[in-house]
Design a protein around this motif. Structure first.
Motif, mmCIF file in Angstrom:
data_model
loop_
_atom_site.group_PDB
_atom_site.id
_atom_site.type_symbol
_atom_site.label_atom_id
_atom_site.label_comp_id
_atom_site.label_asym_id
_atom_site.label_seq_id
_atom_site.Cartn_x
_atom_site.Cartn_y
_atom_site.Cartn_z
ATOM 1 N N ASN A 106 0.818 -1.210 0.000
ATOM 2 C CA ASN A 106 0.000 0.000 0.000
ATOM 3 C C ASN A 106 0.850 1.257 0.000
ATOM 4 O O ASN A 106 0.573 2.224 -0.709
ATOM 5 C CB ASN A 106 -0.934 -0.004 1.219
ATOM 6 N N SER A 142 -0.822 -0.008 -6.010
ATOM 7 C CA SER A 142 -2.268 -0.045 -6.203
ATOM 8 C C SER A 142 -2.744 1.158 -7.011
ATOM 9 O O SER A 142 -3.537 1.038 -7.942
ATOM 10 C CB SER A 142 -2.972 -0.075 -4.854
ATOM 11 N N ILE A 197 -5.684 -10.408 -6.088
ATOM 12 C CA ILE A 197 -5.248 -10.079 -4.724
ATOM 13 C C ILE A 197 -6.004 -11.003 -3.764
ATOM 14 O O ILE A 197 -6.952 -10.599 -3.098
ATOM 15 C CB ILE A 197 -5.509 -8.602 -4.406
ATOM 16 N N PHE A 237 -6.876 -6.603 2.656
ATOM 17 C CA PHE A 237 -6.021 -6.012 1.621
ATOM 18 C C PHE A 237 -6.784 -5.944 0.298
ATOM 19 O O PHE A 237 -6.677 -4.970 -0.447
ATOM 20 C CB PHE A 237 -4.753 -6.852 1.480
ATOM 21 N N ASN A 238 -7.549 -6.977 0.013
ATOM 22 C CA ASN A 238 -8.333 -7.019 -1.215
ATOM 23 C C ASN A 238 -9.322 -5.858 -1.271
ATOM 24 O O ASN A 238 -9.352 -5.094 -2.240
ATOM 25 C CB ASN A 238 -9.066 -8.367 -1.284
ATOM 26 N N THR A 258 -7.536 -2.338 -1.351
ATOM 27 C CA THR A 258 -6.812 -2.088 -2.591
ATOM 28 C C THR A 258 -7.761 -1.947 -3.775
ATOM 29 O O THR A 258 -7.689 -0.975 -4.533
ATOM 30 C CB THR A 258 -5.811 -3.224 -2.861
ATOM 31 N N SER A 262 -9.907 1.329 -3.579
ATOM 32 C CA SER A 262 -9.201 2.578 -3.892
ATOM 33 C C SER A 262 -8.723 2.623 -5.336
ATOM 34 O O SER A 262 -8.680 3.693 -5.954
ATOM 35 C CB SER A 262 -8.004 2.749 -2.943
ATOM 36 N N VAL A 263 -8.380 1.455 -5.919
ATOM 37 C CA VAL A 263 -7.876 1.418 -7.291
ATOM 38 C C VAL A 263 -9.005 1.599 -8.303
ATOM 39 O O VAL A 263 -8.884 2.378 -9.257
ATOM 40 C CB VAL A 263 -7.139 0.081 -7.545
ATOM 41 N N LEU A 269 2.651 -3.806 -7.412
ATOM 42 C CA LEU A 269 1.511 -4.545 -6.872
ATOM 43 C C LEU A 269 1.585 -6.026 -7.249
ATOM 44 O O LEU A 269 1.348 -6.908 -6.424
ATOM 45 C CB LEU A 269 0.206 -3.945 -7.398
#
Length: 456
Positions: A124, A129, A157, A163-164, A167, A170-171, A289
């Protein structure tokens, strides 16, 4: 709030009643070789998990519910002796809380989770990402493409659901906003590819959590054996693919999507959600990433087959099935952490200080998982001490109707518990120790054959 307070009053009353029983019947600490618990293989042996489940359903708080259930089990096992109850809770040689935390296999699972949390923090911070999001925005030209890209990134991911979600959200948020995909649809796509992907991925925090609650068999081998039976995860993934490709929507989601096509992404009169996207590292690239995830997977697999004897001549499948998951995952994740730190510093994406800051941040992120696993291990010990598995097994074997309905009963309890508490890991921690205690013979067969027996 009032109902929650009443639930805690009831819980404290039950616990105080058990504590009072220990005071009025102090008992004696007998010779461990001849010690017999008064509630062995009786209905009362079910009280620890039942107390934990009822408290979790009513209070929506998993950690304290598990702890109260464990303490109740220790008091019951001690036959009314408070000193023995405390020793059982913390220092029992067969699985007290401190003993569980000193077990090398358990510590290996916890070490893997901590390493995974650190790696998530590193990726991160590196900005990979955000770089993927910039790449996606220039290569995706339709609503269906934006939704399918969200699905693909969620599949890629798979190491951890937190985390999935963080990420992928936000992506892909700028990409889906650009193509007028509602925030409700984006949230559904993310949630439907986070946990379902993690629960069928052998190299993930979920695999470590599930295998860590099972004793006496190879946890990873058992986890892999259950993948074809995980119908919820598999059907959910198929549903996401269908919706992304066809663009078909129904119910409230159809309303959200129709409004999004007209420019209202939130189905509200005014935008009420602030854009809280974190600033991306200026030197982050897509490879920042993809490469860390690939390195983690490869090194964890190598670590697992190494412990299974692959480099000593054992076949790959046999080595993977017979590996020491705890040792292999911790070995592979530590190696991956070193490699990825060196990679980020060589690329000058992160400084050494920033890498070290991620260590504390990653550890903090995994504290809830560590607590749940620790309490789950100890709760399993208490149910074993009280012979709850033998009691339930006797009932099941003597009643064919109950045996047939047991999967349905477990499913309903799991659904209610997960819905009420909001945590799958908490549900694992409460129910898996109970089920594995009941079906200890069947689990031994799974360890030998790799096949899950059918209920009859």
């Amino acid at each position: 709030m009032k109902n929650k307070n009443l639930s805690w009053v009831g819980a404290l009353f039950v616990f105080a009643l058990l504590l009072w029983c220990t005071a009025v019947t102090p008992g004696k600490v007998a010779d461990p070789a001849t010690y017999t618990c008064a509630v062995y293989s009786t209905f009362f042996s079910l009280l620890p998990p039942v107390i934990a489940i009822v408290l979790a359903l009513n209070t929506k708080e998993v950690y304290t519910s598990l702890l109260v259930g464990i303490a109740s089990g220790a008091l019951l096992y001690a036959n009314g002796n408070l000193e023995l109850a405390l020793n059982t809770l913390f220092f029992n040689e067969d699985g007290g809380m401190i003993t569980k935390l000193s077990d090398s296999g358990n510590v290996g699972i916890l070490a893997f989770l901590v390493m995974l949390g650190i790696l998530v923090a590193l990726m991160n911070k590196a900005g990979g990402s955000a770089a993927f999001g910039r790449w996606a925005s220039t290569h995706i030209h339709s609503r269906a493409g934006a939704q399918f890209a969200t699905l693909l990134l969620g599949v890629m991911i798979f190491v951890d659901d937190y985390f999935n979600c963080l990420t992928v959200g936000s992506v892909m948020r700028p990409v889906t906003d650009k193509h007028n995909v509602s925030r409700a649809k984006l949230a559904y796509l993310i949630d439907a590819t986070a946990a379902p992907i993690c629960i069928i991925a052998p190299i993930s925090s979920w695999a470590a959590a599930v295998s860590g609650t099972v004793e006496g068999v190879n946890g990873i081998s058992l986890f892999i054996s259950t993948i074809p039976y995980n119908l919820y995860a598999l059907l959910t993934i198929l549903m996401v693919i269908f919706l992304a490709v066809t663009g078909f929507d129904f119910g409230p989601m159809r309303t959200h999507e129709l409004n999004a096509r007209n420019g209202d992404l939130f189905t509200t009169r005014n935008k009420v959600y602030e854009d809280d996207a974190q600033p991306a590292h200026s030197r982050g690239k897509v490879i920042d990433l993809i490469l860390p995830v690939a390195v983690l997977i490869v090194l964890c697999v190598l670590g697992m087959i190494y412990t299974g004897g692959f480099f000593s001549g054992t076949e790959f499948v046999e080595a993977f099935a017979g590996c020491d998951a705890s040792y292999g995952l911790s070995l592979g994740s530590v190696a991956a952490l070193v490699v990825i730190m060196i990679y980020f510093m060589c690329r000058r994406v992160l400084t050494f200080t920033e890498c070290m800051d991620s260590v504390a941040a990653g550890f903090k992120q995994m504290v809830p998982a560590i607590l749940i696993l620790t309490f789950a291990w100890t709760l399993k010990t208490m149910t074993n001490h009280l012979e709850a598995g033998a009691f339930v097994s006797g009932i099941v074997k003597s009643a064919t109707a109950i045996s047939i309905l047991l999967p349905v009963i477990l499913f309903v309890v799991a659904v209610g518990l997960a819905f009420a508490t909001g945590t799958s890991w908490g549900t694992f921690g409460i129910l898996i120790p109970i089920v594995t205690s009941v079906f200890s013979t069947e689990l031994a067969n799974v360890a030998e054959t790799g096949e899950i027996p059918q209920m009859v």
